[in-house]
Design an enzyme around this catalytic site. Structure first.
Site, mmCIF file in Angstrom:
data_model
loop_
_atom_site.group_PDB
_atom_site.id
_atom_site.type_symbol
_atom_site.label_atom_id
_atom_site.label_comp_id
_atom_site.label_asym_id
_atom_site.label_seq_id
_atom_site.Cartn_x
_atom_site.Cartn_y
_atom_site.Cartn_z
ATOM 1 N N HIS A 1 0.910 -1.256 -0.012
ATOM 2 C CA HIS A 1 0.060 0.227 0.156
ATOM 3 C C HIS A 1 0.973 1.322 -0.059
ATOM 4 O O HIS A 1 2.099 1.408 0.326
ATOM 5 C CB HIS A 1 -0.961 -0.085 1.216
ATOM 6 C CG HIS A 1 -0.442 0.108 2.544
ATOM 7 N ND1 HIS A 1 0.433 -1.224 3.157
ATOM 8 C CD2 HIS A 1 0.123 0.982 3.418
ATOM 9 C CE1 HIS A 1 0.847 -0.710 4.423
ATOM 10 N NE2 HIS A 1 0.617 0.864 4.374
ATOM 11 N N ASP B 1 0.891 4.993 1.855
ATOM 12 C CA ASP B 1 0.065 5.467 2.966
ATOM 13 C C ASP B 1 -0.689 6.670 2.642
ATOM 14 O O ASP B 1 -1.909 6.914 3.298
ATOM 15 C CB ASP B 1 1.324 5.899 4.303
ATOM 16 C CG ASP B 1 1.728 4.893 4.755
ATOM 17 O OD1 ASP B 1 1.167 3.351 4.588
ATOM 18 O OD2 ASP B 1 2.646 4.761 5.590
ATOM 19 N N HIS C 1 4.832 0.010 0.105
ATOM 20 C CA HIS C 1 5.462 -0.993 1.140
ATOM 21 C C HIS C 1 4.454 -1.919 1.362
ATOM 22 O O HIS C 1 3.378 -1.801 1.395
ATOM 23 C CB HIS C 1 6.221 0.120 2.239
ATOM 24 C CG HIS C 1 5.125 0.655 2.884
ATOM 25 N ND1 HIS C 1 4.858 1.928 2.580
ATOM 26 C CD2 HIS C 1 4.255 0.674 4.069
ATOM 27 C CE1 HIS C 1 3.906 2.445 3.539
ATOM 28 N NE2 HIS C 1 3.471 1.554 4.312
ATOM 29 N N ARG D 1 5.130 -8.775 17.568
ATOM 30 C CA ARG D 1 5.699 -7.498 16.831
ATOM 31 C C ARG D 1 5.183 -6.254 17.296
ATOM 32 O O ARG D 1 3.699 -5.873 16.979
ATOM 33 C CB ARG D 1 5.651 -7.689 15.662
ATOM 34 C CG ARG D 1 6.385 -6.570 14.725
ATOM 35 C CD ARG D 1 5.623 -6.671 13.435
ATOM 36 N NE ARG D 1 6.637 -5.966 12.053
ATOM 37 C CZ ARG D 1 6.430 -4.520 11.698
ATOM 38 N NH1 ARG D 1 5.156 -3.971 12.298
ATOM 39 N NH2 ARG D 1 6.959 -4.061 10.771
#
Ligand SMILES: O=C(O)CCC(=O)C(=O)O
Ligand SMILES: [Fe+2]
Length: 323
Positions: free
Chosen positions: A234, A236, A292, A302
């Site tokens: 995508h 941002d 990214h 995470r």
């Protein structure tokens, strides 16, 4: 060289050792015709073949290394320690900024790209924010692998929906968020702004925090909602609308606390990898020059914090305060 060749050679040496004089014409005629300088033609052929194999092998390895280099580049590994000066990759800006440059000349990027730094935020600050994330996610029961807490709106994952943590905090129904952790957030945010201003040639007082400002905890639990599908490529600015600069503070370390979960910039010819590391800042201009994705997490948890910025003051957000 084969043993028979060595034997042949020593035999020949023995012969010459016995004959102190130069060989006669007859002796010369008796020399095997297929020997040149003492090495049989077979040895020469084998030698040449091995040499050829080595050259081909070398070329093959070189080509593969080169191809791999073109497809993937590890910009920041966990073992790297990027201190003092951030690691920068400059990129041509996408056309998205043309209008922004006229509207917000001191905020829209003059240069585009990305940078990574491991000493922009210190260990205590990172730890304070990690503890905040752990505390908040301690009461969150997301239905899938992703828990989200948006510091700006207070939205915290709960089942397939969200609860508003700020409402609970303001009603004094819990004291999950301390003033100290919010102060730390603002210190971190200001450090990021300072670095964005330097790297992208803008005025630090012209960029504004925008929403969502969010903590994530990602595990390998299967996705239950669309929000859980974090791994899609995508841009941002397209996904969130108001982002001009995205910054990420990693609150956990790849390979150590979780497996998978690496961050990839998807450039035209290659992927550029950032391995999340406790205290690492990765920041970039939010448009299509920085498409990214996040690799799926295979195990562990995470933790990360996304701090986004906009040029448009009307899209700015304030983080609630605590006394
Ligand atoms: O957590 C990350 O590394 C990046 C997350 C991301 O790309 C996003 O939320 O838009
Ligand atoms: Fe993103």
């Amino acid at each position: 060289m084969s043993q028979s060749t060595i034997r042949k050679r020593s035999k020949r040496n023995d012969n010459t050792a016995n004959n102190t004089n130069a060989p006669t014409a007859e002796q010369q005629q008796q020399q095997p015709k297929q020997q040149f300088g003492g090495i049989s033609i077979w040895s020469r052929l084998i030698h040449r073949f091995i040499m050829l194999c080595m050259v081909w092998g070398g070329m093959y390895l070189f080509y593969f290394k080169q191809a791999d280099h073109d497809q993937n580049r590890l910009m920041a590994s966990v073992s790297d320690n990027i201190v003092d000066v951030p690691l920068i990759q400059e990129l041509p800006c996408s056309d998205h900024y043309v209008q922004e440059r006229t509207e917000f000349p001191k905020c829209a990027p003059i240069r585009c790209g990305r940078f990574v730094g491991d000493s922009i935020v210190d260990e205590h600050e990172t730890m304070e924010l990690r503890l905040l994330a752990e505390t908040v996610f301690g009461i969150s029961q997301p239905s899938g692998g992703v828990a989200i807490f948006d510091l700006a709106s207070g939205a915290l994952s709960n089942g397939t929906k969200f609860v508003n943590l700020w409402h609970l905090v303001k009603k004094r129904k819990n004291n999950l968020i301390s003033k100290k952790s919010l102060d730390t957030f603002h210190i971190v945010k200001n450090k990021v702004i300072h670095n964005l201003a330097i790297q992208f040639g803008i005025s630090p007082d012209q960029i504004h925090l925008t929403k969502p400002v969010f903590f994530t905890r990602i595990t390998d639990a299967p996705a239950a909602t669309l929000n859980d599908q974090y791994w899609h490529p995508h841009v941002d600015k397209v996904t969130y609308g108001t982002f001009v600069y995205t910054s990420l503070l990693y609150l956990s370390t790849y390979g150590n606390e979780f497996k998978g979960g690496r961050f990839f910039f998807l450039d035209n010819k290659r992927n550029v990898t950032i391995e999340p590391k406790f205290g690492r800042i990765s920041a970039f201009t939010s448009s299509s020059e920085n498409q990214h994705m996040v690799e799926q997490v295979d195990s562990g948890a995470r933790f990360a914090l996304t701090i986004p910025f906009t040029c448009d003051k009307s899209q700015a957000v304030n983080i609630p305060t605590i006394d």
